[in-house]
Design a protein around this motif. Sequence first.
Motif, PDB file in Angstrom:
ATOM      1  N   UNK A   1       0.897  -1.391  -0.170  1.00  0.00           N
ATOM      2  CA  UNK A   1       0.050  -0.020   0.006  1.00  0.00           C
ATOM      3  C   UNK A   1       0.970   1.250   0.035  1.00  0.00           C
ATOM      4  N   UNK A   2       1.853   1.171   0.763  1.00  0.00           N
ATOM      5  CA  UNK A   2       2.873   2.575   0.683  1.00  0.00           C
ATOM      6  C   UNK A   2       3.329   2.540  -0.641  1.00  0.00           C
ATOM      7  N   UNK A   3       3.693   1.413  -1.481  1.00  0.00           N
ATOM      8  CA  UNK A   3       4.144   1.772  -2.809  1.00  0.00           C
ATOM      9  C   UNK A   3       3.086   2.369  -3.809  1.00  0.00           C
ATOM     10  N   UNK A   4       1.961   1.874  -3.537  1.00  0.00           N
ATOM     11  CA  UNK A   4       0.816   2.364  -4.296  1.00  0.00           C
ATOM     12  C   UNK A   4       0.534   3.809  -4.065  1.00  0.00           C
ATOM     13  N   UNK A   5       0.603   4.125  -2.777  1.00  0.00           N
ATOM     14  CA  UNK A   5       0.387   5.646  -2.609  1.00  0.00           C
ATOM     15  C   UNK A   5       1.466   6.436  -2.897  1.00  0.00           C
ATOM     16  N   UNK A   6       2.773   5.778  -2.998  1.00  0.00           N
ATOM     17  CA  UNK A   6       3.732   6.567  -3.839  1.00  0.00           C
ATOM     18  C   UNK A   6       3.598   6.709  -5.145  1.00  0.00           C
ATOM     19  N   UNK A   7       3.291   5.862  -5.759  1.00  0.00           N
ATOM     20  CA  UNK A   7       2.982   5.708  -7.184  1.00  0.00           C
ATOM     21  C   UNK A   7       1.857   6.654  -7.662  1.00  0.00           C
ATOM     22  N   UNK A   8       0.946   6.649  -7.005  1.00  0.00           N
ATOM     23  CA  UNK A   8      -0.111   7.345  -7.118  1.00  0.00           C
ATOM     24  C   UNK A   8      -0.099   9.236  -6.903  1.00  0.00           C
ATOM     25  N   UNK A   9       1.227   9.185  -6.068  1.00  0.00           N
ATOM     26  CA  UNK A   9       1.509  10.722  -5.652  1.00  0.00           C
ATOM     27  C   UNK A   9       0.507  10.975  -4.583  1.00  0.00           C
ATOM     28  N   UNK A  10      -0.094  10.245  -3.791  1.00  0.00           N
ATOM     29  CA  UNK A  10      -1.178  10.732  -3.002  1.00  0.00           C
ATOM     30  C   UNK A  10      -0.644  10.551  -1.372  1.00  0.00           C
ATOM     31  N   UNK A  11      -0.290  11.958  -1.136  1.00  0.00           N
ATOM     32  CA  UNK A  11       0.394  12.167   0.149  1.00  0.00           C
ATOM     33  C   UNK A  11      -0.346  11.865   1.465  1.00  0.00           C
ATOM     34  N   UNK A  12      -1.839  11.989   1.281  1.00  0.00           N
ATOM     35  CA  UNK A  12      -2.725  11.671   2.496  1.00  0.00           C
ATOM     36  C   UNK A  12      -2.404  10.134   2.829  1.00  0.00           C
ATOM     37  N   UNK A  13      -2.781   9.324   1.730  1.00  0.00           N
ATOM     38  CA  UNK A  13      -2.607   7.920   1.885  1.00  0.00           C
ATOM     39  C   UNK A  13      -1.071   7.511   2.387  1.00  0.00           C
ATOM     40  N   UNK A  14      -0.269   8.122   1.578  1.00  0.00           N
ATOM     41  CA  UNK A  14       1.205   7.793   2.108  1.00  0.00           C
ATOM     42  C   UNK A  14       1.391   8.123   3.734  1.00  0.00           C
ATOM     43  N   UNK A  15       0.768   9.392   4.113  1.00  0.00           N
ATOM     44  CA  UNK A  15       0.849   9.506   5.644  1.00  0.00           C
ATOM     45  C   UNK A  15      -0.034   8.725   6.500  1.00  0.00           C
ATOM     46  N   UNK A  16      -1.108   8.213   6.129  1.00  0.00           N
ATOM     47  CA  UNK A  16      -1.949   7.465   6.993  1.00  0.00           C
ATOM     48  C   UNK A  16      -1.366   5.959   6.910  1.00  0.00           C
TER      49      UNK A  16
END
Length: 479
Positions: free
Chosen positions: A114-129
């Motif tokens: 999920x961390x990889x996905x958040x980074x690939x999406x560029x979604x900082x909220x998901x990355x922080x969560x």
Amino acid sequence: MALRTADQYREGLKDNRKIVMLGNTVEDVTEDPYLKVGVETAAFDFLMGHDPEMQEISVMKDPETGEDISTYFEIPDTPEHVHKRYNLVQSACHYADGALPFVKDVGTDIMNGLLAVARIMGNKTYERRINDYRKYCAQKDLSMCGVVTDVKGDRSKSPSQQESPDYYLRVVDETEDEIVVSGAKAHITASAYTDEMIVIPTRNLSESEAEYAVAFAIPVDTKGVIQICRPSFRYEDKSHFPTPRPKRGHVEALVIFDNVRVPKERVFLLREWQFAQYAAYAFTAFHRFTAVTYKIPIIEYFTGVGMLAADANGIQKASHVREQFVRMINYIETVKALAEAAMVEPENLGDSGLYVANRLRSNMAKLYFASNFHEFIRDIQDLAGGLVVTQPSYPDWQRDDLRPYLERYMGGAGNYTAEERLKLMSMLHHLVASDFAGWHEVCTIHAEGSFAAQKMMLMAEAPMEMYKERAKALLGLNV
Ligand SMILES: Cc1cc2nc3c(=O)[nH]c(=O)nc-3n(C[C@H](O)[C@H](O)[C@H](O)COP(=O)(O)OP(=O)(O)OC[C@H]3O[C@@H](n4cnc5c(N)ncnc54)[C@H](O)[C@@H]3O)c2cc1C
């Protein structure tokens, strides 16, 4: 909080979780005769952290607090992490009497995906969560299960094409702070005795299926979560010959989500249907390597018991038996060689900065393991003889009027007494001829993805263009 002890882990399971086993509601999973097998196998993850001989491999310092945390939670942001994970998973397996404790590896494989996905999406909220969630689990030293496989109904249809909208888990409502999900996920290992469950989609989705694109984490005792578990073998095993340690294993469950409320802080994907497939894919990129890693100690153990059976039967020098030994050695060493080859060139997954073992070779290792397991078991069954299914039980051995007969007739070759040979056959019954043995065979095929899943990955990852370009160059083709 520092690393928990095994007792603290067991105590933590006494909450409001809704667990059913054989039609009965289970009040305390630590005392249920079937679930206790899983609880005690999982407990090794907590014993490891307090054992000086295991701490180097299983404990690290929290980068923020400096406190001891489990190394399972380390972010795999260097290629070296792949080696560390290999050593950790294998050591955990040896430590847990040949079984994987299983309550931190799959959860952290999902967190990493999920961390990889958040980074690939560029979604900082998901990355922080997801980072916050990792810290929360690490600092409280929680156990987790991975909840991926939907019940799926008609396999030839996508979620929106199914007769029932309930064959895949989906979002059914949303408020400002929460989402509400309903659905069911099947075959979930260890979910009855973990603290947390992490849920991700299992497949690709289309725009009209956005409600199915959801990933989140919740405590196992969240209202609306009901688990129907299947029985395996009992912890108190009265029929088999006793061994110094109890047998190890896990229990799966059908997990039902009946209008379960999830706080948005714990939501890591919500309606981004374009990334559903990548979430499943990124998880398997981590987890398939975990899978082949823990299979190695298991097949080494099976092989050892099979070879002892040959000794006990006095057949170890027969040419056909040596042929079987060669096949068993070839099997183990090929799985091991493929798993180790997967470590040689770790990959930066989707340029996320997170490293996985080489995906082509991990999938080859899993495919080779699963494709050859049944033949491997057939050889062990052959070496052992029919006693693996017909032998007298331990209660028979304990009877004073029967034991002299058994001592007289059940002896083996070399130094094997009747009791030792029967004990060996009793273990072999468990490993290759019981309900558990059948479970193992199916687990080998389906758990961590069935054959087709690995074949798809082989096709996706193999350098097929390179193969063709080389052939074209040799042939002088300009096509
Ligand atoms: C012991 C065990 C433990 C497990 N633990 C977990 C766990 O902890 N968490 C989790 O999420 N999952 C877990 N699983 C689930 C596992 O990942 C699945 O069993 C696996 O992905 C196969 O899915 P399935 O069982 O629904 O079988 P199916 O997908 O129904 O497969 C049956 C057959 O149908 C074929 N098939 C499926 N779909 C199609 C299609 N569209 N077109 C053509 N053929 C198709 C397959 O290739 C296979 O040959 C576990 C499974 C087992 C057996």
